[in-house]
Design a protein around this motif. Structure first.
Motif, short mmCIF file in Angstrom:
data_model
loop_
_atom_site.label_atom_id
_atom_site.label_comp_id
_atom_site.label_asym_id
_atom_site.label_seq_id
_atom_site.Cartn_x
_atom_site.Cartn_y
_atom_site.Cartn_z
N SER A 385 64.67 18.46 35.93
CA SER A 385 65.97 18.45 35.26
C SER A 385 66.90 19.49 35.89
N HIS A 386 68.15 19.47 35.43
CA HIS A 386 69.17 20.41 35.91
C HIS A 386 69.34 20.25 37.42
N ASN A 387 69.34 21.30 38.20
CA ASN A 387 69.61 21.18 39.63
C ASN A 387 68.34 21.21 40.48
N TYR A 388 67.22 20.88 39.89
CA TYR A 388 65.95 20.88 40.61
C TYR A 388 65.92 19.71 41.60
N LYS A 389 65.48 19.96 42.81
CA LYS A 389 65.42 18.92 43.83
C LYS A 389 64.23 17.98 43.61
N VAL A 390 64.25 16.84 44.28
CA VAL A 390 63.10 15.95 44.32
C VAL A 390 62.15 16.44 45.39
N HIS A 391 60.87 16.61 45.03
CA HIS A 391 59.86 17.09 45.97
C HIS A 391 58.81 16.00 46.16
N VAL A 392 58.50 15.71 47.44
CA VAL A 392 57.58 14.62 47.76
C VAL A 392 56.41 15.18 48.56
N PHE A 393 55.19 14.96 48.03
CA PHE A 393 53.95 15.42 48.66
C PHE A 393 53.10 14.21 49.05
N ARG A 394 52.28 14.39 50.07
CA ARG A 394 51.18 13.44 50.27
C ARG A 394 50.19 13.64 49.13
N ASP A 395 49.66 12.55 48.58
CA ASP A 395 48.70 12.75 47.48
C ASP A 395 47.39 13.34 47.96
N SER A 396 47.13 13.28 49.30
CA SER A 396 45.91 13.87 49.85
C SER A 396 46.04 15.37 50.10
N ASP A 397 47.25 15.89 49.98
CA ASP A 397 47.49 17.32 50.18
C ASP A 397 46.94 18.10 48.99
N PRO A 417 54.12 24.85 50.71
CA PRO A 417 54.43 24.35 52.06
C PRO A 417 53.93 22.91 52.25
N GLY A 418 54.47 22.26 53.29
CA GLY A 418 53.93 20.98 53.71
C GLY A 418 54.51 19.76 53.03
N HIS A 419 55.51 19.92 52.18
CA HIS A 419 56.08 18.75 51.51
C HIS A 419 57.54 18.60 51.91
N ARG A 420 58.15 17.50 51.50
CA ARG A 420 59.56 17.23 51.79
C ARG A 420 60.36 17.27 50.49
N GLU A 421 61.63 17.60 50.61
CA GLU A 421 62.45 17.72 49.40
C GLU A 421 63.83 17.13 49.65
N GLN A 422 64.48 16.76 48.54
CA GLN A 422 65.80 16.15 48.64
C GLN A 422 66.66 16.57 47.46
N ALA A 423 67.82 17.15 47.77
CA ALA A 423 68.77 17.50 46.71
C ALA A 423 69.51 16.24 46.26
N HIS A 424 70.11 16.33 45.09
CA HIS A 424 70.79 15.17 44.51
C HIS A 424 72.24 15.11 44.98
N HIS A 425 72.43 15.00 46.31
CA HIS A 425 73.75 14.82 46.88
C HIS A 425 74.04 13.34 47.04
N VAL A 426 75.23 13.03 47.51
CA VAL A 426 75.61 11.63 47.70
C VAL A 426 74.58 10.93 48.58
N GLY A 427 74.10 9.77 48.14
CA GLY A 427 73.13 9.01 48.91
C GLY A 427 71.69 9.47 48.77
N TRP A 428 71.44 10.35 47.81
CA TRP A 428 70.08 10.90 47.67
C TRP A 428 69.04 9.83 47.35
N GLN A 429 69.44 8.77 46.64
CA GLN A 429 68.48 7.75 46.25
C GLN A 429 67.83 7.09 47.48
N GLU A 430 68.67 6.75 48.47
CA GLU A 430 68.13 6.10 49.66
C GLU A 430 67.22 7.03 50.44
N ARG A 431 67.58 8.31 50.50
CA ARG A 431 66.74 9.26 51.23
C ARG A 431 65.40 9.48 50.52
#
Length: 440
Positions: A385-397, A417-431
């Motif tokens: 919630s709020h301004n927290y980014k989306v964080h994506v991990f491999r489930d094997s990590d 470490p080792g994961h990817r993240e995405q802020a909720h800027h324009v076009g964030w859904q596709e990324r």
């Protein structure tokens, strides 16, 4: 010597030096009149219990025998482990002969309890006990006579359970209905277990309706009573099987989530109990619903506490992903203030009140952050919630957060470490879709 001979006034256990027990005896009779079918579970070595009673039968040795010891051995003799043993035929025959001859209501009541508790449709021991007790039906006492009057097929050794199950299908509240007929514990074993199986089978398509679901859930967990333990697997599968490939109408989904989780726990966090026995196809139905319920719950709660205009697009994105079948599992970790909102919303009439969730423990500037942890393909995705980014991990990590934990620290997740993240800027859904696809 027949047992009925020493159950009368000449009972050798009546010793003159013992003080008068008239008041105690009267109290015991009142208890027995109300609950004549309640028998304590035999304690000790069962083999020794039946061997000792067989010795007494063969030697006609009743000098120190008590009614309690005789009925205890009778209960063991008709248990599944013992009732077909040839070496105990003489002992079982003794109880059958006594069932026909005895005038003791206490003894006959104990044999009635044995009959009901050991009932197997078409079983030889069931047939023999039914025939012997039918001879003595006029001597059974008030409570048993009333039960026989209400359930006239009670001594049908082949069909009684099926007929009782069919009668239950016509009852609005089967537990109360069976109590009114005269059964003290409708969830008991033997006859009542087989009646339960017949009831579950007989409900059939009625379990696709709200009233049918309500009746079955009320039978499994009557108000003020412990939930049923035996035969639950079959009942749960019957409730969930119709929805393996389609969604129920009306409030059935919430009825089932509420009732099953309240009675038997959340299958995602409760490893034992009935859930491992339930067929995976049926269990997956509830897991799918719980995933959707948790996502909806998270979105509803955060919508209450999150005032940012950016929240609505996030709500639509995750719910759309769930509706497309992309989300395999979901779990929620609420901040303390969001947990208060969650409890308030869960009290609403249309919210499943037993949804489990975890706790988000980070303080400071993150003390109001709540997390939605998702399993999507080979990824673990964390939305906040709020301004927290989306964080994506491999489930094997091994550093990826695991679903269904009690506590989560959103800062530790963010800094892992080792994961990817995405802020909720324009076009964030596709990324985010690209990130999920990258590891899927």
């Amino acid at each position: 010597m027949k047992l009925s001979g020493w159950l009368g006034k000449s009972d050798p256990l009546m010793v003159s030096s013992v003080p008068s027990l008239d008041r105690l005896s009267a109290s015991c009779r009142r208890v027995h009149d109300r609950w004549p079918d309640v028998m304590p579970t035999p304690q000790g070595d069962r083999e020794s219990i039946v061997r000792e009673m067989l010795r007494r039968v063969q030697r006609k040795d009743w000098e120190t025998a008590t009614l309690a010891s005789v009925t205890r051995a009778g209960r063991v003799a008709f248990e599944a482990e013992f009732r077909e043993r040839r070496d105990l035929w003489e002992l079982r025959d003794f109880y059958l002969r006594e069932a026909e001859a005895s005038t003791s209501q206490a003894f006959l009541g104990a044999l009635m309890s044995i009959y009901l508790g050991s009932y197997e449709p078409g079983g030889r021991h069931t047939r023999d006990l039914a025939a012997a007790l039918d001879v003595s039906r006029d001597r059974l006492g008030r409570r048993w006579s009333a039960l026989l009057q209400n359930v006239q097929f009670l001594f049908d050794s082949r069909n009684a359970a099926r007929l009782l199950g069919a009668a239950m299908c016509k009852m609005d509240e089967p537990w109360c209905g069976l109590v009114k007929l005269g059964f003290h514990d409708p969830h008991a074993s033997g006859l009542l277990y087989h009646a339960h199986v017949a009831y579950v089978d007989g409900m059939g398509t009625a379990l696709r309706t709200e009233s049918g679901v309500r009746r079955m859930l009320g039978w499994l967990a009557p108000t003020g009573r412990q939930a049923r333990v035996t035969g639950v697997k079959e009942a749960i599968e019957a409730l969930l099987r119709p929805w393996k490939s389609r969604e129920p109408a009306g409030g059935i989904r919430d009825q089932l989530i509420e009732g099953l989780v309240a009675s038997y726990g959340d299958p995602r966090v409760r490893r034992g109990g009935v859930w491992p026995q339930v067929h995976s196809d049926c269990r997956d139905v509830l897991l799918r619903w719980l995933t959707g319920a948790n996502i909806q719950f998270f979105l509803d709660v955060v919508s209450e506490v999150e005032t940012s205009h950016m929240w609505q697009p996030r709500r639509e994105f995750w719910w759309n992903l769930y509706e497309r079948g992309r989300i395999d599992a979901a779990w929620v970790a609420f901040s303390p203030n969001a947990a208060q909102t969650a409890r308030r919303l869960a009290q609403g009439a249309e919210k499943p009140g037993h949804l489990a969730y975890g706790e988000q423990t980070a303080g400071g500037s993150r003390r109001y952050t709540s997390l939605l942890i998702l399993k999507i393909g080979n990824c673990v995705v964390v939305e906040g919630s709020h301004n927290y980014k989306v964080h994506v991990f491999r489930d094997s990590d091994r550093r990826a957060p695991r679903l269904f934990e009690k506590q989560y620290d959103c800062e530790r997740i963010r800094l892992a470490p080792g994961h990817r993240e995405q802020a909720h800027h324009v076009g964030w859904q596709e990324r985010v879709r690209e990130l999920i696809g990258y590891w899927s």
